[in-house]
Design an enzyme around this catalytic site. Structure first.
Site, PDB file in Angstrom:
ATOM      1  N   GLU A  47      11.481   4.648  19.297  1.00 49.10           N
ATOM      2  CA  GLU A  47      10.667   5.762  19.238  1.00 49.10           C
ATOM      3  C   GLU A  47      10.005   5.998  20.536  1.00 49.10           C
ATOM      4  O   GLU A  47       9.686   5.036  21.130  1.00 49.10           O
ATOM      5  CB  GLU A  47       9.423   5.519  18.078  1.00 49.10           C
ATOM      6  CG  GLU A  47      10.079   5.398  16.625  1.00 49.10           C
ATOM      7  CD  GLU A  47       9.116   5.228  15.564  1.00 49.10           C
ATOM      8  OE1 GLU A  47       7.794   5.293  16.033  1.00 49.10           O
ATOM      9  OE2 GLU A  47       9.286   5.010  14.568  1.00 49.10           O
ATOM     10  N   HIS A  54       6.985  10.049  13.064  1.00 46.75           N
ATOM     11  CA  HIS A  54       6.246   8.894  12.594  1.00 46.75           C
ATOM     12  C   HIS A  54       4.621   9.149  12.322  1.00 46.75           C
ATOM     13  O   HIS A  54       3.753   8.784  12.929  1.00 46.75           O
ATOM     14  CB  HIS A  54       6.051   7.746  13.702  1.00 46.75           C
ATOM     15  CG  HIS A  54       5.581   6.445  13.300  1.00 46.75           C
ATOM     16  ND1 HIS A  54       6.263   5.008  13.745  1.00 46.75           N
ATOM     17  CD2 HIS A  54       4.832   5.987  12.397  1.00 46.75           C
ATOM     18  CE1 HIS A  54       5.903   4.297  13.125  1.00 46.75           C
ATOM     19  NE2 HIS A  54       4.864   4.613  12.338  1.00 46.75           N
ATOM     20  N   ASP A 102      11.029   9.058   8.854  1.00 45.06           N
ATOM     21  CA  ASP A 102       9.766   9.068   9.785  1.00 45.06           C
ATOM     22  C   ASP A 102       9.684   7.969  10.818  1.00 45.06           C
ATOM     23  O   ASP A 102       8.999   8.314  11.689  1.00 45.06           O
ATOM     24  CB  ASP A 102       8.701   9.063   8.668  1.00 45.06           C
ATOM     25  CG  ASP A 102       7.203   9.213   9.367  1.00 45.06           C
ATOM     26  OD1 ASP A 102       6.894  10.123   9.964  1.00 45.06           O
ATOM     27  OD2 ASP A 102       6.253   8.114   9.299  1.00 45.06           O
ATOM     28  N   ARG A 114       9.739   0.988   8.485  1.00 43.33           N
ATOM     29  CA  ARG A 114      10.375   0.755  10.230  1.00 43.33           C
ATOM     30  C   ARG A 114      11.740   1.370  10.153  1.00 43.33           C
ATOM     31  O   ARG A 114      12.480   0.642   9.323  1.00 43.33           O
ATOM     32  CB  ARG A 114       9.879  -0.515  10.332  1.00 43.33           C
ATOM     33  CG  ARG A 114       8.358  -0.769  10.920  1.00 43.33           C
ATOM     34  CD  ARG A 114       7.811  -0.444  12.213  1.00 43.33           C
ATOM     35  NE  ARG A 114       6.677  -0.614  12.429  1.00 43.33           N
ATOM     36  CZ  ARG A 114       5.585  -0.034  11.976  1.00 43.33           C
ATOM     37  NH1 ARG A 114       5.611   1.202  11.430  1.00 43.33           N
ATOM     38  NH2 ARG A 114       4.358  -0.368  12.298  1.00 43.33           N
ATOM     39  N   THR A 133       0.727  -1.050  -0.197  1.00 43.90           N
ATOM     40  CA  THR A 133       0.074  -0.035  -0.082  1.00 43.90           C
ATOM     41  C   THR A 133       0.787   1.253   0.041  1.00 43.90           C
ATOM     42  O   THR A 133       0.740   2.113  -0.736  1.00 43.90           O
ATOM     43  CB  THR A 133      -0.883   0.238   1.055  1.00 43.90           C
ATOM     44  OG1 THR A 133      -1.807  -1.118   1.181  1.00 43.90           O
ATOM     45  CG2 THR A 133      -1.990   1.083   1.341  1.00 43.90           C
ATOM     46  N   LEU A 134       2.059   1.472   0.965  1.00 41.79           N
ATOM     47  CA  LEU A 134       2.788   2.357   0.919  1.00 41.79           C
ATOM     48  C   LEU A 134       3.783   2.818  -0.483  1.00 41.79           C
ATOM     49  O   LEU A 134       3.667   3.802  -0.847  1.00 41.79           O
ATOM     50  CB  LEU A 134       3.747   2.506   2.163  1.00 41.79           C
ATOM     51  CG  LEU A 134       3.000   3.052   3.726  1.00 41.79           C
ATOM     52  CD1 LEU A 134       1.912   2.455   3.916  1.00 41.79           C
ATOM     53  CD2 LEU A 134       3.943   3.000   4.708  1.00 41.79           C
ATOM     54  N   SER A 150       3.823   9.927   8.701  1.00 41.96           N
ATOM     55  CA  SER A 150       3.940  10.177   7.387  1.00 41.96           C
ATOM     56  C   SER A 150       2.741   9.294   6.585  1.00 41.96           C
ATOM     57  O   SER A 150       2.416   9.602   5.522  1.00 41.96           O
ATOM     58  CB  SER A 150       5.186   9.328   6.682  1.00 41.96           C
ATOM     59  OG  SER A 150       4.982   7.898   6.925  1.00 41.96           O
ATOM     60  N   ALA A 151       1.934   8.582   7.245  1.00 39.66           N
ATOM     61  CA  ALA A 151       1.023   7.828   6.491  1.00 39.66           C
ATOM     62  C   ALA A 151      -0.426   7.755   7.265  1.00 39.66           C
ATOM     63  O   ALA A 151      -1.544   7.039   6.984  1.00 39.66           O
ATOM     64  CB  ALA A 151       1.374   6.271   6.467  1.00 39.66           C
TER      65      ALA A 151
END
Ligand SMILES: NC(=O)c1ccc[n+]([C@@H]2O[C@H](COP(=O)([O-])OP(=O)(O)OC[C@H]3O[C@@H](n4cnc5c(N)ncnc54)[C@H](OP(=O)(O)O)[C@@H]3O)[C@@H](O)[C@H]2O)c1
Length: 328
Positions: A269, A288, A264, A240, A157-158, A290-291
């Site tokens: 994290e 984190h 990102d 990731r 998807t990404l 971006s999506a």
């Protein structure tokens, strides 16, 4: 059906509300189905619901911290993120339940972020912003994207959305997937298997990482592979953090071999305040984000959940069921 939604208290923007549930149930034609729903964000609420629950919707952090627990009736665990690396090796989850990930909802936002990041690197924005912060007028004339070579690792998807935007700007896109196939993605001039990655990197003016974190992808982009990118190459990671050797990336940016990077996602994290990546030249750090579009995330998530529920009821394979061996 007895369904429990566990929200993350630290992430209120993405907490699923009763209203979002009702609207999604109506869209799925299940408004009158009489599901018995509970919603909570505390461990006690999960504990009270799980013994009777047949389906659970939750982010991976909640699933990994609240399981293992006895859940004799549980048939469906719907993880609200696409990445399920935080749940590996999956042994804490009840074996009789299907684990489903939220693959398929992130494309629109991730595609825009990816092309923004590539445009920023092509225009040398990190260098220009650094010059601005010191009050320096330092013109840099840069090329357009047309005809320039992008390698996208992970063509789901990404990565598929990123490849489509890049092709629309005239870039020559080489895609890399585990299998060497990319059903439904037509933007790449070539698609190669992960085993052939080494051949693609020396050609890649831009490298975009959009693959899951699995035993095969952990540190896949190591120092040797980063060094094999051409002088001045740009790197973007929206998959990731642990897919990439962050220290090697920082060294190669500082030495000027790499032209710039947009990260990102990170090995740890939130990125610790004293981490060298905060101060690495020509690097843009985003936390984190971006999506995930908060205006559409929960409705699309719940639509995917209802699609999974319907498949389960029919006895069909549940879409987006996680393969525990592959890790995604
Ligand atoms: N930054 C964010 O906010 C954010 C948001 C969502 C997701 N993510 C991360 O992005 C990942 C991808 O999401 P998605 O929804 O695009 O997943 P997806 O649709 O499942 O696609 C995964 C892609 O990665 C490929 N892949 C798997 N192992 C690989 C390997 N060893 N080498 C090269 N490619 C490999 C797969 O190849 P095959 O087609 O051959 O299986 C597939 O093309 C997620 O797992 C998650 O970790 C990040």
């Amino acid at each position: 059906m007895r369904i429990h939604i566990q929200n993350a208290p630290e992430d209120p923007l993405f907490a699923i509300t009763p209203r979002q549930w009702e609207e999604a149930a109506r869209r799925a034609g299940e408004g009158e189905a009489g599901h018995d729903l509970s919603i909570g964000d505390r461990a006690e609420e999960f504990a009270a619901a799980i013994a009777a629950a047949e389906a659970v919707i939750a982010p991976p952090g909640a699933l990994s911290s609240l399981f293992p627990v006895a859940a004799p009736r549980l048939r469906l665990i719907f993880c609200t993120t696409a990445g399920v690396d935080g749940l590996a090796p999956f042994s804490r989850l009840p074996p009789a339940a299907v684990l489903v990930c939220n693959r398929g909802i992130h494309g629109a936002k991730a595609g825009e972020f990816a092309i923004m990041a590539i445009l920023m690197l092509a225009a040398q924005m990190p260098t220009l912003i650094a010059a601005q912060s010191c009050g320096r007028w330092e013109p840099r004339y840069t090329q357009t994207l047309a005809g320039r070579r992008l390698c996208v690792v992970g063509l789901g998807t990404l990565g598929g959305a990123a490849a489509a935007r890049a092709a629309a700007f005239g870039m020559e896109v080489t895609g890399v997937s585990r299998s060497g196939t990319s059903p439904g993605i037509t933007a790449c001039r070539a698609v190669i298997p992960a085993d052939d990655l080494d051949a693609a990197l020396p050609e890649a003016e831009f490298l975009l990482l959009a693959c899951p974190l699995t035993p095969l992808t952990r540190r896949m982009i190591d120092r040797r592979r980063l060094a094999s990118l051409p002088q001045g190459a740009g790197v973007v990671n929206i998959g990731r953090g642990a897919v990439l050797d962050e220290d090697a990336l920082a060294d190669l940016l500082a030495a000027g071999h790499l032209g710039g990077a947009v990260l990102d996602v990170f090995d740890h994290e939130p990125l610790p305040p004293d981490h060298r990546l905060w101060r690495t030249p020509n690097l843009v750090v985003t936390p984190h984000i971006s999506a995930d579009d908060p205006t559409t995330y929960n409705p699309r998530t719940l639509d995917r959940f209802f699609a999974g529920l319907a498949a389960l009821r029919r006895g069909d394979p549940v879409p987006n069921a996680v393969d525990f061996v592959r890790g995604y």
